[in-house]
Design an enzyme around this catalytic site. Structure first.
Site, short mmCIF file in Angstrom:
data_model
loop_
_atom_site.label_atom_id
_atom_site.label_comp_id
_atom_site.label_asym_id
_atom_site.label_seq_id
_atom_site.Cartn_x
_atom_site.Cartn_y
_atom_site.Cartn_z
N ARG A 133 -23.21 45.13 85.02
CA ARG A 133 -21.81 45.55 85.14
C ARG A 133 -20.90 44.51 84.48
O ARG A 133 -21.35 43.41 84.14
CB ARG A 133 -21.41 45.73 86.60
CG ARG A 133 -21.71 44.47 87.43
CD ARG A 133 -20.76 44.22 88.52
NE ARG A 133 -19.44 43.92 88.05
CZ ARG A 133 -19.08 42.74 87.54
NH1 ARG A 133 -19.95 41.77 87.37
NH2 ARG A 133 -17.83 42.54 87.15
N GLY A 134 -19.61 44.88 84.38
CA GLY A 134 -18.68 44.04 83.64
C GLY A 134 -18.66 44.59 82.22
O GLY A 134 -19.73 44.79 81.61
N ALA A 135 -17.45 44.85 81.69
CA ALA A 135 -17.35 45.58 80.42
C ALA A 135 -18.19 44.98 79.29
O ALA A 135 -19.01 45.69 78.68
CB ALA A 135 -15.87 45.69 80.03
N ARG A 146 -21.15 55.50 82.58
CA ARG A 146 -19.87 55.11 83.19
C ARG A 146 -18.76 55.37 82.16
O ARG A 146 -18.93 55.09 80.98
CB ARG A 146 -19.86 53.62 83.58
CG ARG A 146 -20.75 53.30 84.77
CD ARG A 146 -20.54 51.87 85.25
NE ARG A 146 -19.38 51.73 86.10
CZ ARG A 146 -18.90 50.55 86.50
NH1 ARG A 146 -19.46 49.43 86.11
NH2 ARG A 146 -17.85 50.49 87.30
N GLN A 156 -17.33 42.41 94.22
CA GLN A 156 -17.71 41.59 93.06
C GLN A 156 -17.16 40.16 93.18
O GLN A 156 -17.76 39.21 92.69
CB GLN A 156 -17.19 42.21 91.76
CG GLN A 156 -17.91 43.48 91.32
CD GLN A 156 -17.27 44.74 91.87
OE1 GLN A 156 -16.60 44.73 92.91
NE2 GLN A 156 -17.46 45.85 91.20
N ASP A 215 -11.22 46.21 81.42
CA ASP A 215 -12.24 47.18 81.00
C ASP A 215 -11.80 47.98 79.80
O ASP A 215 -12.62 48.50 79.04
CB ASP A 215 -12.59 48.12 82.16
CG ASP A 215 -13.38 47.36 83.20
OD1 ASP A 215 -12.75 46.70 84.05
OD2 ASP A 215 -14.63 47.38 83.13
N ASN A 243 -8.34 47.65 84.70
CA ASN A 243 -9.32 46.70 85.26
C ASN A 243 -9.68 47.16 86.67
O ASN A 243 -9.17 48.17 87.17
CB ASN A 243 -8.73 45.28 85.25
CG ASN A 243 -9.78 44.22 85.57
OD1 ASN A 243 -10.87 44.22 84.98
ND2 ASN A 243 -9.48 43.32 86.49
N LYS A 244 -10.51 46.42 87.31
CA LYS A 244 -11.01 46.74 88.65
C LYS A 244 -9.89 47.16 89.59
O LYS A 244 -8.81 46.57 89.60
CB LYS A 244 -11.73 45.50 89.18
CG LYS A 244 -12.25 45.57 90.60
CD LYS A 244 -13.16 46.74 90.85
CE LYS A 244 -14.29 46.85 89.87
NZ LYS A 244 -14.93 48.18 89.85
O1 MRU Z 1 -17.07 48.02 88.19
P1 MRU Z 1 -17.29 46.72 87.48
O2 MRU Z 1 -17.84 45.66 88.36
O3 MRU Z 1 -18.10 46.89 86.21
O4 MRU Z 1 -15.83 46.28 87.04
C1 MRU Z 1 -15.70 45.12 86.25
C2 MRU Z 1 -14.32 44.70 86.02
O5 MRU Z 1 -13.37 45.37 86.38
C3 MRU Z 1 -14.15 43.44 85.24
O6 MRU Z 1 -12.98 42.78 85.62
C4 MRU Z 1 -14.06 43.78 83.75
O7 MRU Z 1 -15.13 44.57 83.35
C5 MRU Z 1 -14.01 42.57 82.91
S1 MRU Z 1 -15.57 41.72 82.82
C6 MRU Z 1 -15.32 40.50 81.70
#
Ligand code: MRU
Length: 372
Positions: A56-58, A99, A206, A247, A257-258
């Site tokens: 996970r994480g973009a 996703r 997270q 993201d 973002n999250k």
């Molecule tokens: O659902 P996730 O855990 O994949 O969400 C991740 C985020 O929102 C991060 O802040 C984003 O991807 C940036 S990671 C460098």
């Protein structure tokens, strides 16, 4: 000065296996207590790993997708070009549907599919070799971009500052350093003391499971708080800057973002604290006009009601709304910290100057699917 080292390609949360036939990921669903690695070979294994947030994480999703296209091409080496390209298109569509929100997924797949199209005159085995090269290039670029972002981010704070972060945008979510967490890790390496407040980040935690784990292991002064405590630590004067990842950033500077990020931005504005979002060019989607055009992933209500608890914390019939991301209006953003520099408002104008009219994330079939 490049902070990239060849061995960084082997040490991240997403790597290619020693024999080059599979993707190896650190299963982020098992952290912080269990460091378990998963080996992914099939499209179903890759899809599931992205879907359940094992990876996970973009940017990490983008790196995984790049390796995925290569790994999925391996069993197709004996096909003729037409069958190969059609089979790869189908696999890519499937992985891309895992996703919807982080643009890096479609961005990396688009780059790999371009390799297949641009080398149609070459033998399939040669195309497969080029797909491996491109995946490694995407991984390497991410490491280099994160290092640059970390440098730019660090220039925005000084020793002793308190920084609040939301979700996880560290090495686990990217490659070396990370984006929002990068300046904190770089500061530590350089003997600069920062105090970090990590929102736990409901519902998937997270911040608690990943950010506080990464920062604690790196020896950074980190304090974990529940999401609803951010206002208090800001009011107490303990936060001089907010650093978050992203993201997808729209052409007008709206930041996706999250879930919970936009609330943090509203609080920061109220308390007069600068709000920075940090991300590589691969997260900037110039084909997406505004945040309203971004498809927000909705997830299973069980994540709110049951996950993490010994028994359910709400009745079975209780309705839940579980959006995975939100959009922070560009008016709340102080600056967007990218690998190409720090972008200040007016974002529509300044992003265009740095990333061009259409940007690097163009609206082809993969990009468009999730920006509506
Ligand atoms: O659902 P996730 O855990 O994949 O969400 C991740 C985020 O929102 C991060 O802040 C984003 O991807 C940036 S990671 C460098």
């Amino acid at each position: 000065m490049s902070l990239f080292k060849e061995e960084d390609l082997k040490n991240g949360s997403v790597t290619l296996s020693e024999d080059g036939s599979a993707i190896v990921i650190l299963d982020q669903t098992r952290l912080p207590l269990h460091e378990v690695y998963l080996t992914l070979r099939t499209k179903e294994e890759i899809y599931d790993a992205i879907k359940v947030l094992a990876v996970r994480g973009a940017p990490a999703i983008g790196i995984c997708a790049a390796y995925a296209v290569y790994v999925l091409s391996l069993p197709k080496a004996e096909m003729d070009y037409e069958s190969f390209a059609a089979a790869m298109e189908a696999d890519a569509e499937y992985v891309n549907s895992s996703r919807p929100t982080a643009v890096n997924l479609s961005w990396a797949i688009r780059r790999q599919m371009a390799v297949i199209r641009e080398h149609a005159d070459k033998p399939v085995r040669e195309i497969i070799r080029l797909l491996k090269e491109e995946a490694i290039a995407i991984h390497r670029e991410d490491i280099e971009m994160c290092a640059k972002i970390s440098e730019y981010g660090l220039s925005l704070v000084k020793a002793g500052d308190g920084i609040l972060t939301h979700c996880n945008a560290g090495p686990l979510a990217t490659s070396k350093y990370g984006t929002a967490i990068g300046p904190m890790l770089l500061a530590k390496e350089r003997g600069i003391d920062l105090k970090v407040f990590a929102d736990e980040t409901r519902p998937l935690l997270q911040g608690a499971r990943l950010t506080s784990y990464e920062l604690t292991k790196a020896g950074v002064d980190v304090t974990l708080i529940c999401d609803n405590m951010a206002s208090m630590v800001m009011k107490n004067g303990w936060v001089q800057a907010v650093f978050v990842g992203c993201d997808r950033i729209a052409a007008n500077g709206d930041v996706c973002n999250k879930i919970g990020t936009s609330g943090v931005a509203v609080l920061a504005k109220y308390y007069g604290i600068p709000f920075y979002t940090l991300g590589p060019y691969s997260t900037i989607d110039m084909s997406c006009p505004t945040g309203d055009d971004i498809h927000i992933e909705l997830r299973d209500p069980e994540e709110i009601k049951k996950m993490w608890y010994k028994e359910p914390m709400a009745l079975e019939e209780t309705k839940c709304f579980n959006p995975c991301f939100d959009v922070t209006d560009h008016s709340l953003v102080t600056a967007i910290v990218t690998d190409r520099g720090i972008v200040y408002p007016p974002f529509a104008e300044n992003l265009k100057k740095l990333f061009g009219e259409s940007g690097d994330v163009s609206a082809d079939s993969f990009g468009k699917q999730h920006c509506e």
